[in-house]
Design a protein around this motif. Structure first.
Motif, PDB file in Angstrom:
ATOM      1  N   THR A   1      82.602  14.538 -65.937  1.00 57.32           N
ATOM      2  CA  THR A   1      83.209  13.351 -65.327  1.00 57.32           C
ATOM      3  C   THR A   1      82.251  12.169 -65.339  1.00 57.32           C
ATOM      4  N   LYS A   2      81.001  12.408 -65.726  1.00 59.12           N
ATOM      5  CA  LYS A   2      79.999  11.334 -65.749  1.00 59.12           C
ATOM      6  C   LYS A   2      79.777  10.775 -67.150  1.00 59.12           C
ATOM      7  N   ALA A   3      80.358  11.431 -68.146  1.00 57.43           N
ATOM      8  CA  ALA A   3      80.162  10.977 -69.519  1.00 57.43           C
ATOM      9  C   ALA A   3      80.838   9.625 -69.734  1.00 57.43           C
ATOM     10  N   LYS A   4      80.228   8.800 -70.575  1.00 54.04           N
ATOM     11  CA  LYS A   4      80.785   7.490 -70.882  1.00 54.04           C
ATOM     12  C   LYS A   4      82.075   7.665 -71.692  1.00 54.04           C
ATOM     13  N   PRO A   5      83.163   6.998 -71.287  1.00 57.75           N
ATOM     14  CA  PRO A   5      84.432   7.195 -72.001  1.00 57.75           C
ATOM     15  C   PRO A   5      84.445   6.543 -73.372  1.00 57.75           C
ATOM     16  N   ILE A   6      85.256   7.120 -74.251  1.00 52.99           N
ATOM     17  CA  ILE A   6      85.538   6.520 -75.548  1.00 52.99           C
ATOM     18  C   ILE A   6      86.666   5.506 -75.352  1.00 52.99           C
ATOM     19  N   ILE A   7      86.527   4.307 -75.939  1.00 58.62           N
ATOM     20  CA  ILE A   7      87.534   3.263 -75.759  1.00 58.62           C
ATOM     21  C   ILE A   7      88.167   2.928 -77.099  1.00 58.62           C
ATOM     22  N   ILE A   8      89.491   2.965 -77.135  1.00 58.07           N
ATOM     23  CA  ILE A   8      90.247   2.528 -78.310  1.00 58.07           C
ATOM     24  C   ILE A   8      91.083   1.328 -77.902  1.00 58.07           C
ATOM     25  N   ASP A   9      90.896   0.229 -78.605  1.00 61.64           N
ATOM     26  CA  ASP A   9      91.641  -1.000 -78.327  1.00 61.64           C
ATOM     27  C   ASP A   9      92.274  -1.474 -79.631  1.00 61.64           C
ATOM     28  N   THR A  10      93.591  -1.423 -79.700  1.00 62.55           N
ATOM     29  CA  THR A  10      94.275  -1.787 -80.936  1.00 62.55           C
ATOM     30  C   THR A  10      95.592  -2.486 -80.634  1.00 62.55           C
ATOM     31  N   THR A  11      95.959  -3.431 -81.474  1.00 59.53           N
ATOM     32  CA  THR A  11      97.236  -4.123 -81.346  1.00 59.53           C
ATOM     33  C   THR A  11      98.201  -3.565 -82.380  1.00 59.53           C
ATOM     34  N   ILE A  12      99.370  -3.131 -81.915  1.00 61.59           N
ATOM     35  CA  ILE A  12     100.340  -2.439 -82.768  1.00 61.59           C
ATOM     36  C   ILE A  12     101.594  -3.295 -82.901  1.00 61.59           C
ATOM     37  N   GLY A  13     101.932  -3.631 -84.113  1.00 63.35           N
ATOM     38  CA  GLY A  13     103.109  -4.445 -84.360  1.00 63.35           C
ATOM     39  C   GLY A  13     104.389  -3.626 -84.335  1.00 63.35           C
ATOM     40  N   MET A  14     105.516  -4.341 -84.298  1.00 60.39           N
ATOM     41  CA  MET A  14     106.841  -3.703 -84.248  1.00 60.39           C
ATOM     42  C   MET A  14     107.685  -4.281 -85.386  1.00 60.39           C
TER      43      MET A  14
ATOM     44  N   LEU B   1      92.965   2.405 -74.638  1.00 66.53           N
ATOM     45  CA  LEU B   1      92.811   3.746 -74.081  1.00 66.53           C
ATOM     46  C   LEU B   1      91.337   4.028 -73.799  1.00 66.53           C
ATOM     47  N   ARG B   2      91.073   4.532 -72.603  1.00 61.86           N
ATOM     48  CA  ARG B   2      89.730   4.981 -72.238  1.00 61.86           C
ATOM     49  C   ARG B   2      89.822   6.470 -71.960  1.00 61.86           C
ATOM     50  N   VAL B   3      89.117   7.256 -72.745  1.00 62.05           N
ATOM     51  CA  VAL B   3      89.219   8.715 -72.643  1.00 62.05           C
ATOM     52  C   VAL B   3      87.832   9.295 -72.420  1.00 62.05           C
ATOM     53  N   ARG B   4      87.722  10.141 -71.391  1.00 64.83           N
ATOM     54  CA  ARG B   4      86.452  10.793 -71.078  1.00 64.83           C
ATOM     55  C   ARG B   4      86.522  12.270 -71.477  1.00 64.83           C
TER      56      ARG B   4
ATOM     57  N   THR C   1     108.775  17.155 -73.161  1.00 64.28           N
ATOM     58  CA  THR C   1     107.664  16.547 -72.422  1.00 64.28           C
ATOM     59  C   THR C   1     106.368  17.227 -72.839  1.00 64.28           C
ATOM     60  N   LYS C   2     105.366  16.429 -73.162  1.00 63.84           N
ATOM     61  CA  LYS C   2     104.072  17.009 -73.513  1.00 63.84           C
ATOM     62  C   LYS C   2     102.942  16.079 -73.089  1.00 63.84           C
ATOM     63  N   SER C   3     101.777  16.675 -72.885  1.00 67.12           N
ATOM     64  CA  SER C   3     100.591  15.906 -72.508  1.00 67.12           C
ATOM     65  C   SER C   3      99.779  15.587 -73.758  1.00 67.12           C
ATOM     66  N   LEU C   4      99.357  14.332 -73.868  1.00 70.03           N
ATOM     67  CA  LEU C   4      98.529  13.905 -74.994  1.00 70.03           C
ATOM     68  C   LEU C   4      97.053  13.842 -74.627  1.00 70.03           C
ATOM     69  N   GLY C   5      96.723  14.266 -73.423  1.00 70.02           N
ATOM     70  CA  GLY C   5      95.333  14.230 -72.966  1.00 70.02           C
ATOM     71  C   GLY C   5      95.281  14.108 -71.460  1.00 70.02           C
ATOM     72  N   SER C   6      94.369  14.856 -70.835  1.00 71.95           N
ATOM     73  CA  SER C   6      94.320  14.889 -69.369  1.00 71.95           C
ATOM     74  C   SER C   6      93.101  14.188 -68.793  1.00 71.95           C
ATOM     75  N   THR C   7      92.368  13.425 -69.613  1.00 72.27           N
ATOM     76  CA  THR C   7      91.147  12.772 -69.129  1.00 72.27           C
ATOM     77  C   THR C   7      91.189  11.261 -69.378  1.00 72.27           C
ATOM     78  N   ILE C   8      92.340  10.673 -69.141  1.00 71.16           N
ATOM     79  CA  ILE C   8      92.493   9.227 -69.308  1.00 71.16           C
ATOM     80  C   ILE C   8      91.857   8.510 -68.106  1.00 71.16           C
ATOM     81  N   VAL C   9      91.025   7.526 -68.397  1.00 69.13           N
ATOM     82  CA  VAL C   9      90.364   6.751 -67.337  1.00 69.13           C
ATOM     83  C   VAL C   9      91.177   5.486 -67.087  1.00 69.13           C
ATOM     84  N   LEU C  10      91.622   5.317 -65.873  1.00 68.45           N
ATOM     85  CA  LEU C  10      92.419   4.141 -65.531  1.00 68.45           C
ATOM     86  C   LEU C  10      91.540   2.897 -65.465  1.00 68.45           C
TER      87      LEU C  10
END
Length: 236
Positions: A213-226, A205-208, A155-164
């Motif tokens: 906590t007031k900074a504008k989040p970075i947004i990554i939007d990607t479609t991943i095939g299988m 993904l929205r990451v701040r 188990t590992k964390s990939l980031g603790s500032t994910i914006v829901l």
């Protein structure tokens, strides 16, 4: 006939005149000087604050982008390597074990460092208190079929500032069918029929930055095939 005045005498005369000139700077000149100095200091202070704010915002964006990039790369590898493993009845299980708007569990392939063959594992990505958690279950080959039981082996964390997401924001995980059409899923997640029909996953993904906590989040939007659907994951 007068004698010419030497240059040295002229300089001495000027110095004597200056030494007796005690008029100094007038009050109006002093006030103007202070006003000009105040304006210069104000401009310099404003420039310093602007540069400091710009540097801080740049650092925050860089930190958020690093976390977002690392997280999306990890999730992307797992999705692209997702496979259907053979069940005891001879049929292929869905590569997507479970899926909701904020969590997905996949059967995917990895190559252990001590091995030269691919082995299927199950990986779950979920959000816990703003942290993106990756849990991995190592499979065991039981009578020719892969099974995944017990507690996660890693188990590992990939980031603790994910914006829901809120309101009309896209969910973290969206699922597309074989025709590339988005699936409508219930709050409980994908149905068995939907899990079998998933052919790609849209990740948003929205990451701040962790420093604000007031900074504008970075947004990554990607479609991943299988692309590995249909491969059983058995290299034996």
């Amino acid at each position: 006939m007068s004698r010419p005045v030497s240059i040295t005498a002229r300089i001495r005369a000027r110095l004597r005149h200056a030494s007796h000139d005690d008029a100094g700077i007038s009050l109006s000149e002093l006030i103007i000087t202070m006003m000009v100095a105040s304006i210069v200091l104000t401009i310099a202070s404003s420039m310093f604050v602007t540069i400091a704010q710009s540097t801080t915002a740049s650092n925050q964006a860089r930190d958020a982008a690093t976390v977002a990039g690392t997280a999306s790369n990890s999730i992307g590898r797992a999705i692209r390597s997702a496979v259907q493993v053979t069940k005891p009845d001879g049929k292929l299980a869905a590569a997507v074990v479970a899926g909701t708007a904020s969590s997905v569990t996949l059967t995917t392939l990895v190559m252990p460092a001590s091995s030269t063959t691919l082995s299927p594992v199950q990986i779950r990505y979920t959000i816990v208190n703003g942290a993106l958690i990756e849990e991995t279950w190592t499979g065991s080959n039981s009578t020719g079929f892969w099974v995944f039981t017990g507690a996660a082996t890693r188990t590992k964390s990939l980031g603790s500032t994910i914006v829901l997401p809120t309101g009309s924001d896209a969910p973290i995980f969206s699922y597309l069918d074989g025709n590339g059409a988005p699936m409508t899923i219930a709050a409980s997640g994908l149905t068995d029929a939907q899990r079998k029909d998933v052919s790609s996953i849209d990740l948003t993904l929205r990451v701040r930055s962790s420093s604000s906590t007031k900074a504008k989040p970075i947004i990554i939007d990607t479609t991943i095939g299988m692309p590995n659907l249909g491969y059983s994951g058995d290299d034996s």
